[in-house]
Design an enzyme around this catalytic site. Structure first.
Site, PDB file in Angstrom:
ATOM      1  CG  ASP A 173      28.776  48.035  24.162  1.00  0.00           C
ATOM      2  OD1 ASP A 173      29.787  48.676  23.842  1.00  0.00           O
ATOM      3  OD2 ASP A 173      28.235  47.194  23.400  1.00  0.00           O
TER       4      ASP A 173
HETATM    5  C1  GLC Z   1      29.660  45.902  20.594  1.00  0.00           C
HETATM    6  C2  GLC Z   1      30.004  47.353  20.468  1.00  0.00           C
HETATM    7  C3  GLC Z   1      28.794  48.236  20.266  1.00  0.00           C
HETATM    8  C4  GLC Z   1      27.768  47.468  19.447  1.00  0.00           C
HETATM    9  C5  GLC Z   1      27.253  46.329  20.304  1.00  0.00           C
HETATM   10  C6  GLC Z   1      26.275  45.440  19.537  1.00  0.00           C
HETATM   11  O1  GLC Z   1      30.468  45.293  21.539  1.00  0.00           O
HETATM   12  O2  GLC Z   1      30.823  47.937  21.496  1.00  0.00           O
HETATM   13  O3  GLC Z   1      29.230  49.433  19.602  1.00  0.00           O
HETATM   14  O4  GLC Z   1      26.693  48.327  19.069  1.00  0.00           O
HETATM   15  O5  GLC Z   1      28.304  45.537  20.853  1.00  0.00           O
HETATM   16  O6  GLC Z   1      26.942  44.757  18.534  1.00  0.00           O
END
Ligand code: GLC
Length: 702
Positions: A260
């Site tokens: 993430d």
């Molecule tokens: C965010 C989310 C994830 C997302 C990523 C990119 O914090 O937890 O679901 O795809 O960052 O935006």
């Protein structure tokens, strides 16, 4: 044999010539073989460059995740974008469709609906030039207030997620876009998500939280996203146990794990993380030189394989992020998805559907005029336009559209006697309302977002007051209908004073026409609850240690094991407000006796009503009074292990047939580290919801 790639003539013939002769372009080889051949032609620096991102350019004016192309080898740039319910383009708001959310389409309990959703979303990602969709979200809804439940297609049940995720993965990847199952794993709350340790034993992980990810793996998902939280005190993105042992070894995941955004805490490639996103804090050219080359090579193969699998190399994507990819056709699809997912919770005195003739109806609440149609956070898709339910209702009644900015505004059409009056709900109902109108349709909403959990399960003071006041109005012929849009479970204390209640979760931009078609019977509602609606806050009596966690919410321990959601209600013999799997229809269905032959259960279903409709036949399995595994753990009274949606005309009958697999009848054996069959007498229950069981039987499992 060199496979001549059938490429359209364009201005980079030199590239196409290479494409035709590059050895990894031989489509007779498997995606993994092709990835390995390509990897063998890459320099060490090129290999390392695939293991981290380069950010998202000027904020949101570009893809959320980027890995640069390697032109020397015709390796395209990797272009990642959010999210689970559509392509989020904050630079070009409205250039994509705001689809119903994951939990919403899950309420259809229909694999064809899931496929359609995945296909349409995947096409918009491809048309925007992306080759990875950062979705679907599949986490099991352990906590009713979790801020991201709206994004997750599993609801509160692992089997529901295991089945529904598969057509979504196939459909997205069928559009040459690699799907991303997230967030692996136990990202089951937003409270302190960046540091909470979710403490879950192995058997609970395998039986309650892994199945939706396993379903994605069985559907060939190309990527996973490891989560912000810790599991058993170890960061998810460096957790050898969950990543290397459980995901890649025991569940056999062959794709790649990206972090993430900002969830990487170390150079954890040997613990199972394959790619750092969005940048290179821990994974970079220098740090990766310390890693044995064979590990880098295997990681590069894991990353390249899905792109060969979905066709990224064979059919280069020429599209740009600046494309406007929504369309009337896609909004129509969004409407159908919302229609298939709308749940009829209550329908006393057959109040619904309303008859669109000589109808005088009050439309109440700002949700009818400025509807909330999606949840917040990285998955939020802002639609170009939303046709408000107020206008959809005016349209179907043949009344000129009302400007909903003025409460009390109304419009009549003498021709067919219809009359619509809009109230924004801030004032009390007019004294004569029950004699002046045939019905009032109340629209309310609540929403939630990534990054925080909901503080309660209510609709907030002003909307609660509005419903309390309007539902108190009595009138012999005055029907009171409520439509609610929510990000998950809600409390409904005023339900007894309403005739009809409809739920469309986070319905997407076409909700106006969708809900109107259901209200007026153009569509017979067929949705079923993917999670339990409680009678009160924290009805499952979770302690702070369970949620949000002790030590300043840094330690959440899953002492409930299997027993959350309907499993908790069954164990404690508590009747929820609305049960998992509940949803009514404008028709009725009868169930015949079960016949059980081997692992196959069949039962005749008949549409015993007056209109066409569909029924989700649900199969639950229990092993009452039996305990399995070295931990001799209590078994849930029943668990969902099969379901199928059947479409029937009035009077039509079919034989519903559901077959159980070994896995459906097994427990995770923590000693043998494998699935073991629950040998013994299985209680088989088939019905219209977890609390509306119509037929029972026994299966001897051996
Ligand atoms: C965010 C989310 C994830 C997302 C990523 C990119 O914090 O937890 O679901 O795809 O960052 O935006």
């Amino acid at each position: 044999v060199a496979t001549v790639t059938n490429v359209s003539a364009n201005n980079n013939n030199n590239n196409n010539k290479n494409l035709a002769t590059d050895p990894w372009m031989n489509a007779q080889s498997s995606p993994e073989q092709r990835a390995r051949i390509l990897m063998s032609h890459m320099t060490s620096e090129e290999k390392r460059s695939m293991l981290y991102g380069t950010g998202d350019g000027e904020k949101h004016a570009n893809y959320v995740g980027n890995v640069p192309a390697i032109p020397r080898l015709n390796i395209p740039a990797l272009k990642y974008n959010d999210g689970p319910q559509g392509f989020r383009d904050n630079a070009m708001l409205g250039s994509t469709t705001a689809w119903p959310s994951g939990l919403t389409v899950a309420a259809s309990w229909d694999t064809e609906t899931m496929r359609t959703w995945g296909e349409a979303m995947g096409k918009e990602f491809f048309d925007k030039g992306a080759n990875v969709q950062l979705g679907p979200g599949v986490c099991v809804a352990r906590i009713p207030r979790n801020g991201r439940n709206f994004e997750y297609l599993s609801g509160e049940d692992p089997h529901l997620g295991y089945i529904l995720v598969q057509p979504v993965i196939n459909a997205i990847q069928g559009q040459q876009v690699v799907a991303n199952a997230k967030h692996y794993v136990n990202n089951n709350q937003e409270t302190n998500r960046h540091f909470v340790s979710e403490n879950v034993d192995e058997r609970t992980r395998f039986e309650m939280y892994y199945p939706p990810f396993k379903g994605a793996i069985e559907a060939g998902v190309g990527s996973m996203m490891c989560s912000y939280n810790k599991i058993n005190h170890i960061w998810s993105c460096e957790n050898n146990s969950t990543l290397m042992t459980d995901l890649k070894t025991r569940m056999g995941f062959k794709g790649y794990v990206m972090s993430d955004w900002g969830a990487t805490h170390s150079l954890s490639i040997e613990q199972g993380l394959d790619q750092e996103m969005p940048l290179n804090k821990s994974f970079n050219q220098e740090s990766l030189k310390t890693i044995p080359q064979y590990i880098i090579d295997d990681t590069v193969v894991r990353i390249l394989t899905p792109f060969f699998q979905v066709g990224t190399f064979d059919n280069p994507n020429p599209n740009e992020i600046s494309n406007n990819v929504t369309s009337v056709e896609h909004v129509e699809i969004a409407r159908e998805l919302s229609e298939n997912s709308t749940i009829l919770l209550k329908n006393d005195e057959e109040a619904l559907p309303l008859k669109a003739h000589n109808l005088k109806v009050a439309i109440v609440g700002t949700q009818a005029w400025n509807p909330i149609v999606h949840g917040g956070g990285s998955g939020e898709v802002v639609p170009a336009w939303v046709k408000p339910p107020l206008w959809s209702i005016c349209d179907i009644l043949g009344v000129e559209r009302i400007d909903g900015s003025t409460s009390g505004s109304s419009n009549c059409n003498a021709g067919n006697g219809n009359c619509v009056t809009y109230y924004d709900g801030t004032d009390s109902p007019p004294p004569s309302v029950s004699s002046e109108f045939d019905a009032a349709i109340l629209f309310i909403q609540t929403t939630s977002s990534e990054g925080s959990d909901r503080t309660n399960l209510t609709f907030g003071t002003s909307q609660e007051e509005m419903v309390t006041k309007w539902s108190a109005v009595e009138g012999k012929f005055f029907k009171k209908i409520l439509v609610m849009s929510t990000p998950g479970a809600v409390l409904t204390p005023w339900s007894d004073r309403l005739h009809g209640m409809l739920l469309n979760f986070m319905p997407g931009q076409a909700m106006g026409d969708a809900i109107t078609n259901v209200i007026f019977g153009e569509v017979n509602p067929s949705g079923k609850l993917p999670l339990t609606f409680p009678n009160k806050e924290n009805e499952q009596e979770m302690t702070e240690s369970q949620y949000p966690g002790l030590d300043n919410a840094g330690n959440a321990t899953y002492t409930e094991g299997f027993f959350f959601g309907y499993r908790w209600y069954d164990k404690h013999k508590v009747t929820p407000k609305y049960s998992f799997g509940h949803g009514l229809s404008y028709t009725t269905f009868s169930y015949g006796k079960l016949s059980i032959s081997g692992r196959t259960i069949s039962c005749d279903i008949t549409n015993t009503g007056e209109v066409y409709g569909s029924e989700v036949v649900q199969l639950y399995v229990g092993f009452s009074d039996q305990k399995f595994g070295s931990d001799q753990r209590e078994e849930p009274v029943k668990q969902l292990k099969g379901f199928e949606k059947y479409y029937l005309s009035p009077g039509e009958s079919i034989t519903a047939t559901l077959t159980l697999t070994d896995r459906d009848l097994s427990y995770w054996n923590v000693d043998s580290k494998s699935w073991s069959l629950k040998v013994g007498k299985a209680d088989i229950s088939v019905g219209s919801s977890s609390s509306d069981i119509r037929s029972n039987g026994v299966m001897n499992v051996q």
